[in-house]
Design a protein around this motif. Structure first.
Motif, PDB file in Angstrom:
ATOM      1  N   LEU A  98      -6.223  -4.341  -7.212  1.00 30.45           N
ATOM      2  CA  LEU A  98      -5.308  -4.010  -6.109  1.00 30.45           C
ATOM      3  C   LEU A  98      -6.075  -3.512  -4.882  1.00 30.45           C
ATOM      4  O   LEU A  98      -5.733  -3.852  -3.745  1.00 30.45           O
ATOM      5  CB  LEU A  98      -4.269  -2.982  -6.565  1.00 30.45           C
ATOM      6  CG  LEU A  98      -3.303  -3.487  -7.657  1.00 30.45           C
ATOM      7  CD1 LEU A  98      -2.374  -2.378  -8.127  1.00 30.45           C
ATOM      8  CD2 LEU A  98      -2.478  -4.679  -7.153  1.00 30.45           C
ATOM      9  N   ILE A  99      -7.129  -2.737  -5.090  1.00 26.51           N
ATOM     10  CA  ILE A  99      -7.928  -2.265  -3.949  1.00 26.51           C
ATOM     11  C   ILE A  99      -8.669  -3.455  -3.326  1.00 26.51           C
ATOM     12  O   ILE A  99      -8.676  -3.628  -2.106  1.00 26.51           O
ATOM     13  CB  ILE A  99      -8.955  -1.187  -4.378  1.00 26.51           C
ATOM     14  CG1 ILE A  99      -8.253   0.064  -4.906  1.00 26.51           C
ATOM     15  CG2 ILE A  99      -9.861  -0.815  -3.205  1.00 26.51           C
ATOM     16  CD1 ILE A  99      -9.199   1.142  -5.426  1.00 26.51           C
ATOM     17  N   TYR A 122       0.841  -1.204   0.000  1.00 25.56           N
ATOM     18  CA  TYR A 122       0.000   0.000   0.000  1.00 25.56           C
ATOM     19  C   TYR A 122       0.876   1.253   0.000  1.00 25.56           C
ATOM     20  O   TYR A 122       0.611   2.218  -0.735  1.00 25.56           O
ATOM     21  CB  TYR A 122      -0.966  -0.002   1.184  1.00 25.56           C
ATOM     22  CG  TYR A 122      -2.052   1.026   0.994  1.00 25.56           C
ATOM     23  CD1 TYR A 122      -3.173   0.734   0.225  1.00 25.56           C
ATOM     24  CD2 TYR A 122      -1.938   2.312   1.517  1.00 25.56           C
ATOM     25  CE1 TYR A 122      -4.159   1.683  -0.006  1.00 25.56           C
ATOM     26  CE2 TYR A 122      -2.913   3.265   1.288  1.00 25.56           C
ATOM     27  CZ  TYR A 122      -4.018   2.943   0.533  1.00 25.56           C
ATOM     28  OH  TYR A 122      -4.979   3.890   0.293  1.00 25.56           O
ATOM     29  N   PHE A 141     -12.771   7.000  -3.638  1.00 21.01           N
ATOM     30  CA  PHE A 141     -11.852   6.429  -4.632  1.00 21.01           C
ATOM     31  C   PHE A 141     -12.567   6.195  -5.958  1.00 21.01           C
ATOM     32  O   PHE A 141     -12.036   6.422  -7.027  1.00 21.01           O
ATOM     33  CB  PHE A 141     -11.369   5.046  -4.171  1.00 21.01           C
ATOM     34  CG  PHE A 141     -10.158   5.078  -3.308  1.00 21.01           C
ATOM     35  CD1 PHE A 141      -8.983   5.620  -3.776  1.00 21.01           C
ATOM     36  CD2 PHE A 141     -10.187   4.541  -2.032  1.00 21.01           C
ATOM     37  CE1 PHE A 141      -7.863   5.637  -2.984  1.00 21.01           C
ATOM     38  CE2 PHE A 141      -9.073   4.550  -1.229  1.00 21.01           C
ATOM     39  CZ  PHE A 141      -7.907   5.108  -1.717  1.00 21.01           C
ATOM     40  N   ARG A 169       2.195   1.643  -3.488  1.00 17.39           N
ATOM     41  CA  ARG A 169       1.160   2.083  -4.431  1.00 17.39           C
ATOM     42  C   ARG A 169       0.877   3.566  -4.250  1.00 17.39           C
ATOM     43  O   ARG A 169       0.627   4.285  -5.217  1.00 17.39           O
ATOM     44  CB  ARG A 169      -0.122   1.268  -4.208  1.00 17.39           C
ATOM     45  CG  ARG A 169      -0.017  -0.158  -4.726  1.00 17.39           C
ATOM     46  CD  ARG A 169      -1.155  -1.020  -4.212  1.00 17.39           C
ATOM     47  NE  ARG A 169      -2.453  -0.460  -4.538  1.00 17.39           N
ATOM     48  CZ  ARG A 169      -3.559  -0.596  -3.790  1.00 17.39           C
ATOM     49  NH1 ARG A 169      -3.524  -1.301  -2.670  1.00 17.39           N
ATOM     50  NH2 ARG A 169      -4.689  -0.056  -4.152  1.00 17.39           N
ATOM     51  N   SER A 223      -6.361  -5.672  -1.384  1.00 16.05           N
ATOM     52  CA  SER A 223      -5.860  -4.973  -0.198  1.00 16.05           C
ATOM     53  C   SER A 223      -6.927  -4.988   0.913  1.00 16.05           C
ATOM     54  O   SER A 223      -6.654  -5.361   2.065  1.00 16.05           O
ATOM     55  CB  SER A 223      -5.498  -3.535  -0.594  1.00 16.05           C
ATOM     56  OG  SER A 223      -5.373  -2.711   0.527  1.00 16.05           O
ATOM     57  N   ILE A 224      -8.137  -4.610   0.562  1.00 19.85           N
ATOM     58  CA  ILE A 224      -9.197  -4.539   1.580  1.00 19.85           C
ATOM     59  C   ILE A 224      -9.590  -5.942   2.055  1.00 19.85           C
ATOM     60  O   ILE A 224      -9.648  -6.220   3.260  1.00 19.85           O
ATOM     61  CB  ILE A 224     -10.438  -3.799   1.022  1.00 19.85           C
ATOM     62  CG1 ILE A 224     -10.103  -2.322   0.793  1.00 19.85           C
ATOM     63  CG2 ILE A 224     -11.641  -3.953   1.963  1.00 19.85           C
ATOM     64  CD1 ILE A 224     -11.204  -1.512   0.139  1.00 19.85           C
ATOM     65  N   LYS A 273      -7.262  -7.894   4.407  1.00 17.37           N
ATOM     66  CA  LYS A 273      -7.298  -7.443   5.802  1.00 17.37           C
ATOM     67  C   LYS A 273      -8.563  -7.936   6.500  1.00 17.37           C
ATOM     68  O   LYS A 273      -8.544  -8.326   7.665  1.00 17.37           O
ATOM     69  CB  LYS A 273      -7.207  -5.905   5.857  1.00 17.37           C
ATOM     70  CG  LYS A 273      -5.792  -5.426   5.529  1.00 17.37           C
ATOM     71  CD  LYS A 273      -5.662  -3.933   5.529  1.00 17.37           C
ATOM     72  CE  LYS A 273      -6.262  -3.325   4.302  1.00 17.37           C
ATOM     73  NZ  LYS A 273      -5.800  -2.016   3.920  1.00 17.37           N
TER      74      LYS A 273
END
Ligand code: URA
Length: 427
Positions: free
Chosen positions: A181-182, A167, A209, A170, A185-186, A189
């Motif tokens: 990628l978002i 992150y 976003f 990026r 990433s989310i 987690k």
């Protein structure tokens, strides 16, 4: 299996589809330092332009989950539900929704983030409560969820190590705003945090976003499919972030607004909006409640009592939650024409709030919890010259330039616009 990073970058650059073993190799070796940042940057840019298919996104997400610790909440009774927003301005939803859902005996174990740029972060808002601790060991986090039914803490450093590194990379290589990628990433987690079910709030509009509903729908669909594919029941709502959410933008004042909603004092529309989100979270936990039954917990004190329990459990002092902001400089922004408020651009207003001291321009900046903006007018309201549109609060002089910046975010015209926060639900 061993690969050369340059070959994998080239494969993605040329539009190839990466195998699970290749994605696992990239993430494992990036976290150990064998793949340097410059190669990972090139890889992120290749993904940015070539995208990833559903299998690649799922493989990337699970490789990221495996890059750190994973929380096992299975020894806490009940279906644990988590909630995540892709970010916005004035977004105090978690601070209201988590206690509201917990007041129906559905445990909520939530890890939240900080604000950056024009967006606010739940952790910063909670830290405006004197003494409130957002750092917990995993054992304490779990014990609190077991005993009290709710906890909101900071993301543990041990979780999803790959995301922390990636992150940050990026952020400085213009590769943040890309759906695979978002989504990875989310969702990495959320999956590592251990809840059984997840409500995703995918914001759309100038303060988010995702700028178009089509993009938001694609991100939501990608994340919902990802969650469900790995056994976490996932639902997404697409919500409008063209104007700030609610009336307060800042930290202490957002806590005050959250308390207003929780005690049934805010506007009916705002309470209904939160109740609709709560209904979806409760459904994910197998609990069916009507909007009226959910709203009753605002009026009978049960939802607020849960917030107070959480604040106490995390060391906070709840005696001044609704105190007015105390700052050196205050300014009332007045309307200079007649009409309806047609636009209050969340991005521009978020930037002004940050410059007043309520947010940070870089990760290293500190926050003034008392700074912020209280809106008086929202989109759709009638205004006439002299009406107060907003009140600005800061401990730094409020410059004419900043006032102009705020005004540039507003459009007053002849159209009375309808505004609905929830645009769509993606299951
Ligand atoms: N929030 C995240 O956690 N990751 C992203 O990539 C974007 C928003």
């Amino acid at each position: 299996m061993s690969y050369r990073m340059v070959d994998l970058i080239q494969k993605k650059r040329d539009g190839g589809k990466l195998k699970k073993s290749e994605i696992d190799w990239i993430i494992e070796n990036y976290v150990t330092g064998l793949v340097p940042d410059y190669q990972m940057s090139a890889f992120a840019m290749a993904v940015y332009f070539q995208g990833m298919d559903t299998t690649e996104i799922a493989d990337l997400t699970m490789a990221m989950v495996a890059s750190g610790a994973q929380i096992d909440l299975s020894d806490i009774p009940g279906i644990k539900v988590d909630k995540h927003s892709t970010g916005g301005v004035g977004d105090k939803v978690s601070i209201i929704l988590v206690p509201l859902v917990a007041s129906f005996d559905v445990p909520v174990a939530k890890m939240s983030g900080r604000g950056l740029g024009h967006t606010g972060g739940t952790l910063d808002k909670l830290e405006s409560i004197p003494g409130f601790k957002i750092e917990h060991t995993i054992a304490d986090f779990k014990a609190q969820v077991r005993d009290k039914g709710l906890a909101i803490i900071g993301q543990s450093d041990d979780l999803v190590k790959a995301d922390k590194l990636l992150y940050a990379l990026r952020d400085v290589t213009a590769t943040v705003d890309q759906i695979p990628l978002i989504a990875s990433s989310i969702m990495s987690k959320k999956i590592a945090s251990g809840s059984d079910a997840i409500l995703l709030d995918v914001t759309v509009g100038n303060g988010a976003f995702m700028k178009s509903v089509e993009e938001a729908r694609e991100l939501a669909r990608t994340m919902v499919d990802l969650g469900n594919a790995v056994g976490r029941k996932t639902v997404a709502v697409i919500t409008d972030m063209n104007q700030p959410l609610g009336y307060a933008i800042g930290n202490h004042n957002e806590i005050a607004e959250a308390v207003e909603v929780l005690t049934g004092k805010s506007t009916k529309e705002f309470r209904e909006y939160i109740a609709e989100l709560a209904q979806l979270m409760l459904q994910l936990a197998g609990v069916e409640k009507s909007i009226e039954e959910i709203m009753a917990h605002f009026d009978n004190g049960l939802a607020y009592a849960k917030l107070l329990e959480m604040i106490e459990a995390q060391g906070g002092d709840a005696s001044n939650l609704t105190a007015p902001l105390e700052v050196e400089y205050e300014l009332e922004l007045l309307a200079d024409q007649q009409g309806f408020m047609e636009e209050m651009a969340a991005f521009g207003i978020g930037v002004v709030a940050m410059k007043l001291g309520a947010g940070r321009a870089t990760k290293a900046d500190s926050i003034d919890f008392q700074a912020g903006i209280n809106l008086v007018t929202k989109v759709g309201d009638a205004v006439k010259p002299g009406d107060v549109i907003a009140r600005l609060y800061s401990n730094k002089p409020i410059t004419a330039e900043l006032v102009e910046e705020f005004k540039a975010a507003l459009v007053i015209g002849n159209n009375k616009k309808e505004y609905k926060e929830i645009i769509e639900v993606i299951r």
